[in-house]
Write an enzyme that holds these catalytic residues in place. Structure first.
Site, PDB file in Angstrom:
ATOM      1  N   ASN A 182       0.860  -1.184   0.000  1.00 27.65           N
ATOM      2  CA  ASN A 182       0.000   0.000   0.000  1.00 27.65           C
ATOM      3  C   ASN A 182       0.896   1.233   0.000  1.00 27.65           C
ATOM      4  O   ASN A 182       1.521   1.550   1.007  1.00 27.65           O
ATOM      5  CB  ASN A 182      -0.885  -0.031   1.263  1.00 27.65           C
ATOM      6  N   LYS A 234       0.005   4.280  -0.200  1.00 23.85           N
ATOM      7  CA  LYS A 234      -0.663   5.465   0.363  1.00 23.85           C
ATOM      8  C   LYS A 234      -0.452   6.654  -0.581  1.00 23.85           C
ATOM      9  O   LYS A 234      -0.445   6.463  -1.782  1.00 23.85           O
ATOM     10  CB  LYS A 234      -0.149   5.752   1.776  1.00 23.85           C
ATOM     11  N   HIS A 287      -9.460   0.789   5.289  1.00 24.35           N
ATOM     12  CA  HIS A 287      -8.137   1.007   5.889  1.00 24.35           C
ATOM     13  C   HIS A 287      -8.300   1.958   7.082  1.00 24.35           C
ATOM     14  O   HIS A 287      -9.111   2.890   7.036  1.00 24.35           O
ATOM     15  CB  HIS A 287      -7.182   1.601   4.853  1.00 24.35           C
ATOM     16  N   GLU A 324      -6.682   4.368   8.086  1.00 28.66           N
ATOM     17  CA  GLU A 324      -6.519   5.807   7.781  1.00 28.66           C
ATOM     18  C   GLU A 324      -7.811   6.369   7.190  1.00 28.66           C
ATOM     19  O   GLU A 324      -8.156   7.527   7.421  1.00 28.66           O
ATOM     20  CB  GLU A 324      -5.300   6.013   6.860  1.00 28.66           C
ATOM     21  N   GLU A 353      -4.927  -5.293  10.689  1.00 29.44           N
ATOM     22  CA  GLU A 353      -3.973  -4.194  10.776  1.00 29.44           C
ATOM     23  C   GLU A 353      -4.188  -3.421  12.072  1.00 29.44           C
ATOM     24  O   GLU A 353      -4.985  -2.464  12.117  1.00 29.44           O
ATOM     25  CB  GLU A 353      -4.161  -3.241   9.596  1.00 29.44           C
ATOM     26  N   GLY A 380       2.847   2.171  10.572  1.00 27.68           N
ATOM     27  CA  GLY A 380       3.764   3.291  10.412  1.00 27.68           C
ATOM     28  C   GLY A 380       4.530   3.662  11.668  1.00 27.68           C
ATOM     29  O   GLY A 380       5.132   4.734  11.735  1.00 27.68           O
ATOM     30  N   SER A 418       3.887  -2.244  10.042  1.00 29.67           N
ATOM     31  CA  SER A 418       5.352  -2.229  10.175  1.00 29.67           C
ATOM     32  C   SER A 418       6.000  -3.560   9.788  1.00 29.67           C
ATOM     33  O   SER A 418       6.931  -4.018  10.460  1.00 29.67           O
ATOM     34  CB  SER A 418       5.752  -1.806  11.594  1.00 29.67           C
TER      35      SER A 418
HETATM   36  C1  PEP Z   1      -0.559   0.114   5.967  1.00 27.54           C
HETATM   37  O1  PEP Z   1      -0.687   1.308   5.785  1.00 27.54           O
HETATM   38  O2  PEP Z   1      -1.442  -0.659   5.573  1.00 27.54           O
HETATM   39  C2  PEP Z   1       0.640  -0.367   6.654  1.00 27.54           C
HETATM   40  C3  PEP Z   1       0.654  -1.589   7.073  1.00 27.54           C
HETATM   41  O3  PEP Z   1       1.674   0.535   6.815  1.00 27.54           O
HETATM   42  P1  PEP Z   1       3.148   0.236   7.429  1.00 27.54           P
HETATM   43  O4  PEP Z   1       3.646  -1.055   6.815  1.00 27.54           O
HETATM   44  O5  PEP Z   1       3.973   1.402   7.010  1.00 27.54           O
HETATM   45  O6  PEP Z   1       2.995   0.102   8.892  1.00 27.54           O
END
Ligand code: PEP
Length: 265
Positions: free
Chosen positions: A13, A15, A108, A110, A180, A186, A226
């Site tokens: 992803n 973003k 998601h 976000e 998630e 992040g 992460s």
């Molecule tokens: C995400 O935004 O779905 C995500 C898992 O981000 P990150 O790997 O940067 O934590």
């Protein structure tokens, strides 16, 4: 070693990152790196591993041009549930399919936390994707506060039940769900393999209760938060983790491929 069900899904992803030139350069580089990787190439063409990238919507078409005929699939980070109309800034499912996208992220964190996406909206989006021939990847997960209050399973249940409220699926449908945890996204604070496995097992049991054992077995349950080249292997070795959804570490093609390598063992 646990016998994995396949395909193992490695999804990136992006973003709101990468411009159009960076997208083209990234995919040229990824294709080039992949062409030198017989083992991974075979795993992809034989369907043991699947790579999916979610670039910004405005780059879907260039991503499609660059990945056509390759084993890399592309998808949208968000869709609207209506097919067209006065929804400034939104894109429809058919716009995704027309530009070569086969997948869409739905719910998601976000979108939920920064843009007010509700559980009802995720359900409508999920249904629209299934009807429109796009595979939705439902993202669910708890915040730090919810986890410390012992609410993880209650939150997952609420998001799961809400999204699947009105959905009936036939046995051939492969459902995709990404666990998630918000506190892991992040932050560099990756869930332990045990915690990730426990939540993914909970989701599989929920799937079994809602749709039956066949659908729960073939569903792809991903962990996201992460994920990096050096922790992907251990996460992917967990019984109920069928793949990973990667944000930051998917922005560089070499790092993304190193995570895909973790699916080979
Ligand atoms: C995400 O935004 O779905 C995500 C898992 O981000 P990150 O790997 O940067 O934590």
């Amino acid at each position: 070693m646990i016998e994995k069900t396949t395909p193992v899904v490695i999804a990136g992803n992006w973003k709101m990152n990468h411009g159009v030139k960076e997208t083209a350069d990234y995919l040229d580089k990824l294709n080039h790196l992949l062409s030198a990787r017989e083992d991974l190439g075979r795993a992809l063409s034989e369907g043991f591993v699947r790579l999916i990238l979610f670039p910004p919507a405005v780059h879907l078409y260039i991503a499609y041009i660059k990945t056509e005929g390759t084993p890399i699939a592309i998808g949208a980070q968000n869709v609207h549930w209506e097919s067209k109309g006065p929804f400034t800034g939104e894109i429809s499912v058919s716009m995704v399919t027309e530009t070569g996208g086969g997948y869409a992220l739905v719910g998601h964190s976000e979108r939920r936390l920064l843009f007010g996406e509700t559980v009802e909206m995720t359900s409508q989006k999920f249904v629209a994707c299934l009807k429109g021939g796009v595979t939705p990847v439902l993202c669910i997960g708890e915040t730090d506060e919810q986890r410390s209050e012992g609410q993880t399973e209650a939150v997952l249940s609420r998001q799961f039940d809400g999204a699947f409220r009105e959905i009936e699926v036939d046995e051939k449908t492969t459902l995709h769900i990404a666990y998630e945890p918000v506190w892991a996204i992040g932050t560099g604070n990756t869930a332990t393999p045990e915690d990730a496995e426990s939540a993914c097992r909970f989701i599989r049991e929920r799937l079994s209760g809602r749709f039956g054992s066949r659908i729960s077995r073939t569903a792809r349950i991903l962990y996201g938060g992460s994920v990096k080249p050096d922790n992907a292997r251990e996460l992917l070795s967990q019984k109920n983790i069928d793949g990973v959804l990667v944000g930051g570490a998917s922005l560089d093609p070499e790092s993304f491929l190193r995570i895909a390598d973790a699916a080979l063992s």
